[in-house]
Motif scaffolding. Structure first.
Motif, PDB file in Angstrom:
ATOM      1  N   VAL A  12      62.087  41.398  64.474  1.00 38.12           N
ATOM      2  CA  VAL A  12      62.379  42.792  64.805  1.00 38.12           C
ATOM      3  C   VAL A  12      61.822  43.059  66.197  1.00 38.12           C
ATOM      4  N   GLN A  14      61.005  45.658  69.040  1.00 37.72           N
ATOM      5  CA  GLN A  14      60.776  47.087  69.275  1.00 37.72           C
ATOM      6  C   GLN A  14      61.051  47.363  70.748  1.00 37.72           C
ATOM      7  N   GLU A  18      66.785  51.806  69.574  1.00 38.93           N
ATOM      8  CA  GLU A  18      66.662  51.377  68.183  1.00 38.93           C
ATOM      9  C   GLU A  18      66.141  49.942  68.109  1.00 38.93           C
ATOM     10  N   PRO A  19      65.326  49.626  67.106  1.00 37.36           N
ATOM     11  CA  PRO A  19      64.873  48.237  66.953  1.00 37.36           C
ATOM     12  C   PRO A  19      66.063  47.299  66.716  1.00 37.36           C
ATOM     13  N   THR A  21      67.286  43.619  65.149  1.00 38.15           N
ATOM     14  CA  THR A  21      66.887  42.571  64.210  1.00 38.15           C
ATOM     15  C   THR A  21      67.702  41.312  64.472  1.00 38.15           C
ATOM     16  N   VAL A 115      57.235  42.674  69.211  1.00 41.39           N
ATOM     17  CA  VAL A 115      58.093  42.144  68.155  1.00 41.39           C
ATOM     18  C   VAL A 115      57.298  42.082  66.862  1.00 41.39           C
TER      19      VAL A 115
END
Length: 120
Positions: A12, A14, A18-19, A21, A115
């Motif tokens: 993930v 950051q 938006e994060p 994935t 992350v």
């Protein structure tokens, strides 16, 4: 920080938005870290080598993006490396994240980004 085991998970990232994935392979054993991306033509997602503070691309078939992470999983350096190169060790690095060349820019992996790893 928890210790991971060889296997799969999710990375993930950051960022400012938006994060993001990304599918993740986790390599923590000596054997898994030594093999890494050797012999592969492609990678779906990324691979996390832990512990690690340097890498090489000898005998690799593709160029890769490399992100060096500190103990808090903050990106301290990002490089693109062609095959046949030796990366310099990063003193504060505890983990190394590898992906196909160009992928990390699209995910927002840059110096200072945080992350997290969700192991399966």
């Amino acid at each position: 920080m928890r210790r991971w085991r060889d296997g799969r998970g999710t990375l993930v990232i950051q960022g400012s938005e938006e994060p993001v994935t990304v599918p993740l392979e986790i390599a923590t054993s000596y054997r898994a870290r030594s093999k890494g991306l050797l012999g592969r033509d492609a990678l779906d997602g990324a691979i996390l080598l832990s512990p690690a503070n340097s890498i090489h691309t000898f005998r690799m078939r593709m160029s890769i993006d490399v992100a060096y992470l500190d103990r808090r999983l903050t990106v301290i350096a990002v490089r693109t490396m062609p095959p046949g190169r030796l990366g310099l060790p990063r003193l504060r690095s505890r983990h190394v994240l590898e992906a196909e060349a160009g992928a990390m820019a699209g995910w927002g992996v840059e110096v200072g980004a945080r992350v997290s790893v969700e192991a399966e």
